[in-house]
Design a protein around this motif. Structure first.
Motif, mmCIF file in Angstrom:
data_model
loop_
_atom_site.group_PDB
_atom_site.id
_atom_site.type_symbol
_atom_site.label_atom_id
_atom_site.label_comp_id
_atom_site.label_asym_id
_atom_site.label_seq_id
_atom_site.Cartn_x
_atom_site.Cartn_y
_atom_site.Cartn_z
ATOM 1 N N HIS A 1 10.564 -8.631 6.430
ATOM 2 C CA HIS A 1 9.175 -8.190 6.595
ATOM 3 C C HIS A 1 8.367 -8.504 5.336
ATOM 4 O O HIS A 1 8.812 -8.185 4.224
ATOM 5 C CB HIS A 1 9.106 -6.679 6.827
ATOM 6 N N PRO A 2 7.177 -9.082 5.471
ATOM 7 C CA PRO A 2 6.305 -9.203 4.303
ATOM 8 C C PRO A 2 5.719 -7.849 3.937
ATOM 9 O O PRO A 2 5.644 -6.948 4.781
ATOM 10 C CB PRO A 2 5.213 -10.167 4.770
ATOM 11 N N VAL A 3 5.320 -7.699 2.690
ATOM 12 C CA VAL A 3 4.719 -6.451 2.214
ATOM 13 C C VAL A 3 3.206 -6.637 2.119
ATOM 14 O O VAL A 3 2.730 -7.664 1.626
ATOM 15 C CB VAL A 3 5.282 -6.057 0.837
ATOM 16 N N GLU A 4 2.475 -5.652 2.560
ATOM 17 C CA GLU A 4 1.013 -5.658 2.476
ATOM 18 C C GLU A 4 0.563 -4.408 1.729
ATOM 19 O O GLU A 4 0.861 -3.291 2.146
ATOM 20 C CB GLU A 4 0.393 -5.690 3.873
ATOM 21 N N VAL A 5 -0.129 -4.586 0.611
ATOM 22 C CA VAL A 5 -0.622 -3.474 -0.199
ATOM 23 C C VAL A 5 -2.105 -3.289 0.048
ATOM 24 O O VAL A 5 -2.885 -4.224 -0.089
ATOM 25 C CB VAL A 5 -0.380 -3.723 -1.703
ATOM 26 N N ILE A 6 -2.495 -2.072 0.398
ATOM 27 C CA ILE A 6 -3.906 -1.744 0.610
ATOM 28 C C ILE A 6 -4.277 -0.667 -0.403
ATOM 29 O O ILE A 6 -3.756 0.448 -0.352
ATOM 30 C CB ILE A 6 -4.168 -1.247 2.040
ATOM 31 N N SER A 7 -5.158 -1.000 -1.334
ATOM 32 C CA SER A 7 -5.463 -0.101 -2.444
ATOM 33 C C SER A 7 -6.908 0.367 -2.405
ATOM 34 O O SER A 7 -7.810 -0.396 -2.043
ATOM 35 C CB SER A 7 -5.206 -0.831 -3.773
#
Length: 406
Positions: free
Chosen positions: A91-97
């Protein structure tokens, strides 16, 4: 940076996350995607699974913004590095900040949006020392794990949804007072920031810790980054017979404090907070100072720092430091919890992964971790130590965390 700003990191990219308590507004594009070098892209299959969305909230603007931003930058770099190397379980990682600007109302709104609209699996590497209490009950109700970041607030060690890979506020302060003991000082004073609620939490804890470790405390004083000087604090500490000073304030405040105290012919042994430490604090007046870090020491050529340093160099303009170390540690912490997720990941699976860690140390990035479902999560007073010797940081206590009874 606007408080609703979103950073995303997803897809097949060839691409880190590096930690107390932060200093310019965030800049750059709202899309932080990165492209791998050709050799990495050829060697590593792309991550094609459902993206693992993780949320992040913190104070990334104002006086504390730059130091917190370095932690976020490291978390973003970690995610790029992970995605460049096949993701987590495919799974790719997606960061939402989001920047909460240190406002509890904005902070809870940001967390609600991350959970209800962005559908994040966890909140990871948050640098929200003044605001995480505003959404503690919310994440408990929604069973959203909060993983790593600034763990020196009241929520860590009290809430079953807040997971630390390092000391909470009691454990970290215990570690700092232990730093005074390492310095051989019979009496110490503490300077804390005046701007954040988390700093004030030290007031009620220091004297008890000092008593348990057999060291005299001269109490806690506050220092504001906007103050013209810190002469009064220096004179007060000197008159109290203090031989060591713990500095839980931003690096620029500590630097001015050292200068003002030297002017007053007061030169104690300083105990620096690893999170806010910067190289300019190494100067003649700080020779012999100790540094207490809640995340692994970021200097030297230790093997476990290899990926961390490479990712920072590739994806940021920042040098390694204590905040970057915390950000990277938070990413590794999430990765360890997510390594066995299904094709359709859930927050419940992340929680199960956290409970399954059982003695793991994140590849030397934490003390052994063990969490119990439904109970507050603690790791004790386990911290890393360094000392300024001949104008540079050294490791007389070694590269592993030292755990002190608290």
């Amino acid at each position: 940076m606007t408080p609703r700003r979103r950073r995303t990191l997803s897809g097949c990219i060839a691409a880190l996350a590096a930690l107390l308590l932060t200093v310019s507004a965030c800049g750059g594009s709202s899309d932080d995607g990165a492209t791998a070098d050709a050799s990495s892209a050829a060697a590593t299959p792309p991550a094609t699974g459902t993206p693992l969305k993780i949320g992040n909230v913190g104070l990334y603007s104002g006086a504390f913004g730059p130091q917190n931003q370095r932690g976020l930058d490291a978390l973003l770099a970690w995610s790029k590095w992970v995605n460049a190397h096949g993701g987590i379980a495919g799974h790719p990682v997606e960061v939402i900040s989001r920047d909460d600007q240190g406002d509890p109302t904005k902070s809870i709104a940001a967390v609600r949006q991350l959970v209800e609209q962005d559908k994040v699996l966890a909140l990871v590497g948050n640098f929200a020392g003044a605001t995480d209490g505003s959404w503690r009950s919310y994440v408990e109700q929604r069973n959203i794990p909060v993983i790593g970041g600034i763990t020196t607030t009241a929520q860590y060690g009290k809430s079953p949804m807040f997971f630390a890979a390092t000391s909470n506020s009691l454990g970290y302060l215990t570690g700092e007072v232990y730093g005074v003991k390492l310095a051989g000082a019979p009496k110490f004073g503490t300077i804390v920031c005046a701007e954040q609620a988390a700093c004030a939490e030290a007031n009620g804890l220091i004297s008890g810790i000092a008593g348990r470790l057999g060291i005299a405390s001269a109490g806690v004083q506050t220092a504001s980054a906007s103050a013209p000087n810190f002469t009064s604090q220096c004179l007060s500490l000197r008159s109290a017979g203090v031989k060591a000073v713990i500095t839980n304030v931003p690096a620029q405040v500590t630097e001015r404090l050292i200068k003002d105290c030297s002017t007053q012919r007061f030169q104690p042994t300083y105990v620096f907070s690893g999170g806010v430490f910067q190289q300019n604090l190494i100067q003649p007046a700080s020779e012999g100072a100790w540094l207490t870090s809640g995340a692994p020491l970021w200097f030297g050529d230790k093997p476990y720092l290899t990926d961390f340093k490479a990712a920072l160099k590739q994806y940021t303009k920042n040098d390694p430091d204590g905040f970057a170390s915390r950000g990277w540690q938070a990413g590794l912490f999430f990765a360890a919890a997510a390594k066995n997720v299904s094709a359709t990941p859930t927050s419940a699976e992340i929680l199960d992964g956290l409970y399954a860690l059982s003695g793991q140390s994140l590849g030397e990035w934490s003390p052994p971790l063990t969490f119990t479902k439904g109970k507050p999560n603690e790791v004790g007073a386990c911290n890393w130590y360094a000392k300024v010797v001949d104008g540079k940081l050294t490791t007389p206590k070694g590269d592993k965390p030292v755990c002190v009874e608290n």
